[in-house]
Motif scaffolding. Structure first.
Motif, PDB file in Angstrom:
ATOM      1  N   ALA A   1      -9.725   9.427 -12.046  1.00 22.51           N
ATOM      2  CA  ALA A   1     -10.977  10.200 -12.013  1.00 22.51           C
ATOM      3  C   ALA A   1     -10.764  11.621 -11.486  1.00 22.51           C
ATOM      4  CB  ALA A   1     -12.007   9.488 -11.139  1.00 22.51           C
ATOM      5  N   ILE A   2      -9.833  11.786 -10.562  1.00 20.56           N
ATOM      6  CA  ILE A   2      -9.654  13.078  -9.884  1.00 20.56           C
ATOM      7  C   ILE A   2      -9.391  14.258 -10.838  1.00 20.56           C
ATOM      8  CG2 ILE A   2      -8.003  14.330  -8.420  1.00 20.56           C
ATOM      9  CD1 ILE A   2      -8.079  12.098  -6.459  1.00 20.56           C
ATOM     10  N   PRO A   3      -8.591  14.091 -11.908  1.00 21.45           N
ATOM     11  CA  PRO A   3      -8.321  15.269 -12.757  1.00 21.45           C
ATOM     12  C   PRO A   3      -9.576  15.904 -13.332  1.00 21.45           C
ATOM     13  CG  PRO A   3      -6.821  13.508 -13.310  1.00 21.45           C
ATOM     14  CD  PRO A   3      -7.817  12.940 -12.343  1.00 21.45           C
TER      15      PRO A   3
ATOM     16  N   MET B   1     -12.135  16.689 -11.802  1.00 24.49           N
ATOM     17  CA  MET B   1     -12.800  17.573 -10.844  1.00 24.49           C
ATOM     18  C   MET B   1     -12.742  19.022 -11.294  1.00 24.49           C
ATOM     19  SD  MET B   1     -11.661  16.385  -7.087  1.00 24.49           S
ATOM     20  CE  MET B   1     -12.495  17.777  -6.347  1.00 24.49           C
ATOM     21  N   HIS B   2     -11.618  19.385 -11.909  1.00 26.21           N
ATOM     22  CA  HIS B   2     -11.458  20.781 -12.309  1.00 26.21           C
ATOM     23  C   HIS B   2     -11.052  20.844 -13.769  1.00 26.21           C
ATOM     24  CE1 HIS B   2     -11.800  22.751  -8.413  1.00 26.21           C
ATOM     25  NE2 HIS B   2     -11.312  21.626  -7.931  1.00 26.21           N
TER      26      HIS B   2
ATOM     27  N   ASP C   1       1.289   3.955  -5.027  1.00 27.72           N
ATOM     28  CA  ASP C   1       1.267   5.098  -5.951  1.00 27.72           C
ATOM     29  C   ASP C   1       2.554   5.179  -6.760  1.00 27.72           C
ATOM     30  OD1 ASP C   1       2.473   5.921  -3.591  1.00 27.72           O
ATOM     31  OD2 ASP C   1       1.558   7.909  -3.587  1.00 27.72           O
TER      32      ASP C   1
ATOM     33  N   VAL D   1       0.840  -1.207   0.000  1.00 25.52           N
ATOM     34  CA  VAL D   1       0.000   0.000   0.000  1.00 25.52           C
ATOM     35  C   VAL D   1       0.873   1.253   0.000  1.00 25.52           C
ATOM     36  CG1 VAL D   1      -1.582   1.331   1.482  1.00 25.52           C
ATOM     37  CG2 VAL D   1      -2.070  -1.061   0.928  1.00 25.52           C
TER      38      VAL D   1
ATOM     39  N   GLU E   1       2.639   5.188 -10.811  1.00 28.24           N
ATOM     40  CA  GLU E   1       3.365   6.235 -11.555  1.00 28.24           C
ATOM     41  C   GLU E   1       4.664   5.700 -12.183  1.00 28.24           C
ATOM     42  OE1 GLU E   1       2.901  10.300 -10.858  1.00 28.24           O
ATOM     43  OE2 GLU E   1       2.233  10.005  -8.801  1.00 28.24           O
TER      44      GLU E   1
ATOM     45  N   ARG F   1      -7.146  -5.283  -5.008  1.00 26.72           N
ATOM     46  CA  ARG F   1      -8.305  -4.372  -4.984  1.00 26.72           C
ATOM     47  C   ARG F   1      -7.854  -2.952  -4.658  1.00 26.72           C
ATOM     48  NH1 ARG F   1     -12.549  -5.896  -0.598  1.00 26.72           N
ATOM     49  NH2 ARG F   1     -13.117  -7.533  -2.061  1.00 26.72           N
ATOM     50  N   TYR F   2      -6.939  -2.819  -3.682  1.00 22.59           N
ATOM     51  CA  TYR F   2      -6.455  -1.482  -3.298  1.00 22.59           C
ATOM     52  C   TYR F   2      -5.801  -0.784  -4.497  1.00 22.59           C
ATOM     53  CZ  TYR F   2      -3.956   2.324  -1.184  1.00 22.59           C
ATOM     54  OH  TYR F   2      -3.485   3.594  -0.914  1.00 22.59           O
TER      55      TYR F   2
ATOM     56  N   ALA G   1      -7.954   3.771 -10.294  1.00 27.68           N
ATOM     57  CA  ALA G   1      -9.196   4.338 -10.845  1.00 27.68           C
ATOM     58  C   ALA G   1      -9.476   5.717 -10.242  1.00 27.68           C
ATOM     59  CB  ALA G   1     -10.358   3.388 -10.560  1.00 27.68           C
ATOM     60  N   LEU G   2      -9.220   5.842  -8.940  1.00 24.58           N
ATOM     61  CA  LEU G   2      -9.460   7.125  -8.273  1.00 24.58           C
ATOM     62  C   LEU G   2      -8.533   8.209  -8.845  1.00 24.58           C
ATOM     63  CD1 LEU G   2     -10.817   8.759  -6.011  1.00 24.58           C
ATOM     64  CD2 LEU G   2      -9.059   7.928  -4.450  1.00 24.58           C
ATOM     65  N   LEU G   3      -7.260   7.868  -9.024  1.00 26.99           N
ATOM     66  CA  LEU G   3      -6.307   8.862  -9.531  1.00 26.99           C
ATOM     67  C   LEU G   3      -6.622   9.246 -10.980  1.00 26.99           C
ATOM     68  CD1 LEU G   3      -2.911   7.693  -7.951  1.00 26.99           C
ATOM     69  CD2 LEU G   3      -4.490   9.472  -7.169  1.00 26.99           C
TER      70      LEU G   3
ATOM     71  N   GLN H   1      -8.338   0.112  -7.269  1.00 26.86           N
ATOM     72  CA  GLN H   1      -9.232   1.219  -6.916  1.00 26.86           C
ATOM     73  C   GLN H   1      -8.482   2.539  -6.777  1.00 26.86           C
ATOM     74  OE1 GLN H   1     -12.756  -1.569  -4.964  1.00 26.86           O
ATOM     75  NE2 GLN H   1     -11.574  -0.309  -3.578  1.00 26.86           N
ATOM     76  N   LEU H   2      -7.248   2.478  -6.281  1.00 24.90           N
ATOM     77  CA  LEU H   2      -6.444   3.711  -6.207  1.00 24.90           C
ATOM     78  C   LEU H   2      -6.167   4.231  -7.620  1.00 24.90           C
ATOM     79  CD1 LEU H   2      -4.825   5.781  -4.489  1.00 24.90           C
ATOM     80  CD2 LEU H   2      -2.826   4.314  -4.825  1.00 24.90           C
TER      81      LEU H   2
END
Lengths: 78, 199
Positions: free
Chosen positions: A50-52, A54-55, A12, A8, A16, A39-40, A46-48, A43-44
């Motif tokens: 999705a975040i861009p 946001m703005h 990241d 974990v 990267e 799974r971690y 996928a989250l990273l 999902q991490l």
């Protein structure tokens, strides 16, 4: 073998692509055997991704605010 | 319009080009100063930064990208204000802000509280859910100032690590620690949301 905590903590860096080949291999071996860590990481990732979204670009009102600020400053300094 | 063409047009005083630059780069500049001031001050700082850009654009040498250069101007403007108000922001690398994921492992490093299985395609629609978007924004706003800055520049604005180090005057290793902790906090928040539906 890596512990789940270590996986974990390096997830990241794996996403990267900052790990050495040896570290990558150690991660992959662990991930093959551990569904929670798989799974971690999944999902991490996928989250990273999705975040861009946001703005995006500034809104019309934000652009208007800046341009009005510039214009008022320029008219003051004339 | 390419960066070089945009810079040329801004130098020539082309108002449309300037508006285009404001539209494209204001979010990145806001993100860059996010960790240095409150949201209202950040907007003010970015507006003042654009005034500086009008003069400084003639000296832009394209050693960095336009985005990085603009963010540096905004950060310098924010830092000047901080110096005037004599406010010091400590680097948030202490144990008090350690990762929330730590408590989810046994002392031997195995999972004690494994991640929730998020519904399939949950992430594709992650930010289409207003409640989650608001929750995410709330938790990002609650991050420490340094964590918020690096998360905003790296994960939201997707700026290269080297550029962020230059803009925020951080070492590579400090940036990594801050980013890592910020991501863990955001992951833990989304995981909680996926499990309970609550922010």
């Amino acid at each position: 073998m890596l512990t789940c905590r270590e996986v974990v903590n390096s997830a990241d860096h794996l996403i990267e692509r900052e790990l050495s080949r040896r570290q990558q291999l150690a991660m992959k071996v662990h991930l093959l055997m551990c569904r929670h860590c798989r799974r971690y990481v999944r999902q991490l990732r996928a989250l990273l991704q999705a975040i861009p979204f946001m703005h995006s670009k500034a809104s019309d009102s934000e652009v208007r605010d800046v341009m009005e600020h510039i214009q008022s400053h320029q008219s003051e300094s004339r | 319009m390419s960066q070089a063409a945009l810079v040329d047009a801004m130098r020539a005083g082309d108002e449309a080009a300037f508006s285009q630059a404001v539209r494209c780069y204001t979010p990145s500049m806001l993100a860059a100063v996010w960790g240095l001031c409150d949201p209202a001050t950040a907007e003010d700082v970015v507006q003042e930064s654009w005034l500086r850009v009008i003069e400084a654009i003639h000296g832009f040498e394209a050693r960095a990208t336009l985005k990085t250069w603009l963010c540096s101007i905004a950060v310098n403007e924010a830092r000047q204000r901080l110096r005037k108000s004599r406010r010091e922001i400590p680097m948030d690398l202490d144990s008090a802000s350690a990762s929330p994921m730590e408590e989810r492992f046994t002392s031997g490093g195995a999972w004690l509280v494994p991640p929730t299985a998020w519904a399939e395609h949950a992430v594709e629609s992650l930010l289409e859910r207003d409640s989650l978007q608001q929750c995410l924004e709330k938790h990002i706003a609650a991050l420490s100032e340094d964590q918020r800055s690096v998360l905003a520049l790296r994960d939201i604005q997707q700026m290269p690590v080297e550029d962020i180090c230059n803009i925020l005057q951080l070492s590579h290793s400090n940036l990594r620690v801050l980013l890592h902790r910020a991501r863990h906090r955001i992951f833990a928040m989304v995981d909680h949301f996926m499990e309970t539906g609550e922010c």
